[in-house]
Design a protein around this motif. Structure first.
Motif, PDB file in Angstrom:
ATOM      1  N   LEU A 104       0.823  -1.199   0.000  1.00 33.73           N
ATOM      2  CA  LEU A 104       0.000   0.000   0.000  1.00 33.73           C
ATOM      3  C   LEU A 104       0.861   1.254   0.000  1.00 33.73           C
ATOM      4  O   LEU A 104       0.554   2.234  -0.683  1.00 33.73           O
ATOM      5  N   ARG A 105       1.962   1.226   0.765  1.00 39.34           N
ATOM      6  CA  ARG A 105       2.816   2.395   0.838  1.00 39.34           C
ATOM      7  C   ARG A 105       3.430   2.685  -0.522  1.00 39.34           C
ATOM      8  O   ARG A 105       3.516   3.829  -0.948  1.00 39.34           O
ATOM      9  N   LYS A 106       3.872   1.640  -1.191  1.00 34.23           N
ATOM     10  CA  LYS A 106       4.470   1.821  -2.512  1.00 34.23           C
ATOM     11  C   LYS A 106       3.450   2.385  -3.486  1.00 34.23           C
ATOM     12  O   LYS A 106       3.723   3.296  -4.265  1.00 34.23           O
ATOM     13  N   PHE A 107       2.229   1.866  -3.410  1.00 35.46           N
ATOM     14  CA  PHE A 107       1.186   2.337  -4.298  1.00 35.46           C
ATOM     15  C   PHE A 107       0.884   3.808  -4.037  1.00 35.46           C
ATOM     16  O   PHE A 107       0.713   4.610  -4.949  1.00 35.46           O
ATOM     17  N   THR A 108       0.840   4.181  -2.761  1.00 31.99           N
ATOM     18  CA  THR A 108       0.562   5.564  -2.412  1.00 31.99           C
ATOM     19  C   THR A 108       1.605   6.496  -2.995  1.00 31.99           C
ATOM     20  O   THR A 108       1.277   7.552  -3.549  1.00 31.99           O
ATOM     21  N   PHE A 109       2.878   6.114  -2.910  1.00 35.86           N
ATOM     22  CA  PHE A 109       3.922   6.968  -3.459  1.00 35.86           C
ATOM     23  C   PHE A 109       3.820   7.057  -4.978  1.00 35.86           C
ATOM     24  O   PHE A 109       4.075   8.086  -5.571  1.00 35.86           O
ATOM     25  N   GLN A 110       3.396   5.970  -5.603  1.00 30.50           N
ATOM     26  CA  GLN A 110       3.304   5.979  -7.052  1.00 30.50           C
ATOM     27  C   GLN A 110       2.208   6.901  -7.558  1.00 30.50           C
ATOM     28  O   GLN A 110       2.306   7.455  -8.647  1.00 30.50           O
ATOM     29  N   ILE A 111       1.147   7.108  -6.752  1.00 38.97           N
ATOM     30  CA  ILE A 111       0.047   7.943  -7.213  1.00 38.97           C
ATOM     31  C   ILE A 111       0.145   9.349  -6.632  1.00 38.97           C
ATOM     32  O   ILE A 111      -0.778  10.131  -6.747  1.00 38.97           O
ATOM     33  N   SER A 112       1.266   9.667  -5.977  1.00 38.23           N
ATOM     34  CA  SER A 112       1.413  10.973  -5.353  1.00 38.23           C
ATOM     35  C   SER A 112       2.131  11.946  -6.282  1.00 38.23           C
ATOM     36  O   SER A 112       2.952  12.736  -5.853  1.00 38.23           O
ATOM     37  N   TRP A 113       1.827  11.846  -7.572  1.00 37.14           N
ATOM     38  CA  TRP A 113       2.390  12.761  -8.548  1.00 37.14           C
ATOM     39  C   TRP A 113       3.915  12.811  -8.472  1.00 37.14           C
ATOM     40  O   TRP A 113       4.539  13.834  -8.707  1.00 37.14           O
ATOM     41  N   ARG A 114       4.508  11.652  -8.067  1.00 40.44           N
ATOM     42  CA  ARG A 114       5.963  11.484  -8.041  1.00 40.44           C
ATOM     43  C   ARG A 114       6.661  12.545  -7.175  1.00 40.44           C
ATOM     44  O   ARG A 114       7.720  13.054  -7.525  1.00 40.44           O
ATOM     45  N   THR A 115       6.065  12.873  -6.069  1.00 41.16           N
ATOM     46  CA  THR A 115       6.732  13.761  -5.128  1.00 41.16           C
ATOM     47  C   THR A 115       7.841  12.994  -4.419  1.00 41.16           C
ATOM     48  O   THR A 115       7.914  11.780  -4.467  1.00 41.16           O
ATOM     49  N   GLU A 116       8.711  13.743  -3.708  1.00 38.71           N
ATOM     50  CA  GLU A 116       9.823  13.120  -3.004  1.00 38.71           C
ATOM     51  C   GLU A 116       9.322  12.162  -1.931  1.00 38.71           C
ATOM     52  O   GLU A 116       8.351  12.439  -1.235  1.00 38.71           O
ATOM     53  N   LYS A 117       9.978  11.038  -1.812  1.00 36.98           N
ATOM     54  CA  LYS A 117       9.567  10.056  -0.815  1.00 36.98           C
ATOM     55  C   LYS A 117       9.758  10.599   0.599  1.00 36.98           C
ATOM     56  O   LYS A 117      10.746  11.237   0.900  1.00 36.98           O
ATOM     57  N   ILE A 118       8.788  10.319   1.445  1.00 38.51           N
ATOM     58  CA  ILE A 118       8.903  10.638   2.863  1.00 38.51           C
ATOM     59  C   ILE A 118       9.239   9.333   3.575  1.00 38.51           C
ATOM     60  O   ILE A 118       8.428   8.407   3.620  1.00 38.51           O
ATOM     61  N   LEU A 119      10.436   9.247   4.128  1.00 35.89           N
ATOM     62  CA  LEU A 119      10.918   7.995   4.694  1.00 35.89           C
ATOM     63  C   LEU A 119      10.938   7.987   6.212  1.00 35.89           C
ATOM     64  O   LEU A 119      11.022   6.911   6.821  1.00 35.89           O
ATOM     65  N   TYR A 120      10.882   9.176   6.838  1.00 39.03           N
ATOM     66  CA  TYR A 120      10.977   9.259   8.302  1.00 39.03           C
ATOM     67  C   TYR A 120       9.932  10.231   8.829  1.00 39.03           C
ATOM     68  O   TYR A 120       9.486  11.128   8.117  1.00 39.03           O
ATOM     69  N   ARG A 121       9.578  10.050  10.087  1.00 37.74           N
ATOM     70  CA  ARG A 121       8.697  10.994  10.767  1.00 37.74           C
ATOM     71  C   ARG A 121       9.312  11.369  12.110  1.00 37.74           C
ATOM     72  O   ARG A 121      10.019  10.574  12.741  1.00 37.74           O
ATOM     73  N   LEU A 122       9.039  12.574  12.539  1.00 33.85           N
ATOM     74  CA  LEU A 122       9.543  13.062  13.807  1.00 33.85           C
ATOM     75  C   LEU A 122       8.832  12.373  14.966  1.00 33.85           C
ATOM     76  O   LEU A 122       7.601  12.266  14.973  1.00 33.85           O
ATOM     77  N   ASP A 123       9.607  11.899  15.930  1.00 31.82           N
ATOM     78  CA  ASP A 123       9.041  11.317  17.151  1.00 31.82           C
ATOM     79  C   ASP A 123       8.835  12.453  18.149  1.00 31.82           C
ATOM     80  O   ASP A 123       9.765  12.878  18.833  1.00 31.82           O
ATOM     81  N   LEU A 124       7.608  12.929  18.232  1.00 32.68           N
ATOM     82  CA  LEU A 124       7.304  14.085  19.066  1.00 32.68           C
ATOM     83  C   LEU A 124       7.417  13.776  20.550  1.00 32.68           C
ATOM     84  O   LEU A 124       7.499  14.692  21.370  1.00 32.68           O
TER      85      LEU A 124
END
Length: 347
Positions: A30-50
């Motif tokens: 699902l994650r790969k599919f989401t990135f493929q349909i996101s108009w080829r924006t830069e991949k987001i690989l990390y998130r901030l641990d608040l």
């Protein structure tokens, strides 16, 4: 017409659901599919641990370095300031454990080199006091175990070994040590020491050519036996063979604005994490295959707020979490991989 709008609304809901699911530790498909349909924006690989750390008020100085001990699950922070503890110890979940302030003058780099039999913390001390100009080894409670260099005396000598402004070091599981000595001052060199502190090889000239340095600021080693050095003043990363010290190549096409200040590989060896201090930016670069250095390729970036100033970073070799010591914000922040299903400290 009504059917058209129903279908459009359904498609929009599906896309929003897939994007949310990928952010919340969804399946790789699902994650790969989401990135493929996101108009080829830069991949987001990390998130901030608040939620890391639980109590940021323990940061009472300027945070220059951070080290992650993946075996014990501890995180060590080196900070500077008057009448404050120079080393803070946290759990990987963000709980404060203890602090120590023994025989540390002005810490710069810090590295955890623990094995099943020994927990060791190494600190490069760039101070001018009686403990300065040295590289020191401590146990996890802050007891001094070993001193490399000539305490209180800066210099260029190799016998006895002297440092001026040792920026950082990296210790392999074999015990071999790589030290970049050159955060300004007399020296611009990379030294490899054996586990019994004999010099195996070094590159020590100031300059712009191959194997010469202008402020070598960070060093790391990959699984293919290559040593990577952030040659900050020359706006490039230089690469060497760890056994022979042979120069293998350099990356400079990604650093037209500013040189790298820190380098670390992800546990799987796929990416090289690079900090750029004055740009307040972390870049995630594709690691080259064995036998080729090529040119650098930025896969993703993490843009921090202005004046955060990421100085040195660490990557936990077990969890893949990134810890960033920020001298502008006077804090350490933690980023966790999006493809990790390990709950963050704020969960």
């Amino acid at each position: 017409m009504a059917r058209f709008w129903v279908c459009a609304a359904g498609a929009g809901f599906l896309l929003a659901f897939l994007a949310l699911h990928s952010r919340l530790c969804g399946s790789p498909v699902l994650r790969k599919f989401t990135f493929q349909i996101s108009w080829r924006t830069e991949k987001i690989l990390y998130r901030l641990d608040l939620g890391w750390p639980k109590h940021p008020e323990y940061f009472t100085g300027v945070t220059f370095g951070v080290a992650a001990d993946s075996l014990s699950g501890l995180v060590y922070v080196a900070q500077r300031g008057d009448n404050i503890p120079k080393v803070l110890v946290f759990t990987e979940d963000g709980y404060f454990l203890r602090a120590w302030n023994y025989t540390v003058d002005t810490p710069h780099g810090i590295f955890a080199a623990s094995t099943l039999h020994e927990q060791s913390i190494w600190i490069t001390d760039v101070g001018s006091g009686s403990y300065g100009h040295t590289v020191k080894k401590y146990n996890s409670f802050g007891d001094l175990v070993q001193v490399l260099g000539t305490p209180g005396k800066k210099g260029t000598g190799l016998n006895p070994l002297q440092f001026d402004s040792p920026a950082e070091l990296y210790v392999e599981d074999t015990g071999d040590i790589y030290i970049v000595d050159g955060d300004g001052g007399l020296n611009n060199r990379l030294i490899k020491l054996s586990q019994d502190f004999m010099i195996l090889w070094l590159h020590g000239e100031n300059g712009t050519g191959p194997a010469k340095f202008n402020i070598p600021h960070s060093v790391t080693v990959d699984s293919a036996g290559r040593v990577w050095v952030a040659d900050r003043g020359n706006k490039r990363i230089q690469v060497f063979d760890k056994d022979t010290g042979e120069w293998l190549g350099a990356w400079n096409n990604c650093f037209t604005e500013e040189g790298p200040s820190s380098v670390r590989f992800t546990p799987d060896g796929k990416y090289l994490m690079v900090a750029q201090l004055n740009l307040s930016r972390l870049s995630i670069m594709a690691a080259p295959p064995v036998g080729s250095i090529g040119a650098c390729s930025v896969v993703s970036t993490i843009q921090l707020a202005d004046e955060v100033l990421p100085h040195l970073l660490e990557v936990d070799r077990k969890t893949g979490a990134i810890y960033v010591a920020e001298i502008g914000a006077k804090q350490v922040q933690k980023y966790v991989p999006l493809n990790s299903c390990v709950p963050s400290s704020g969960s």
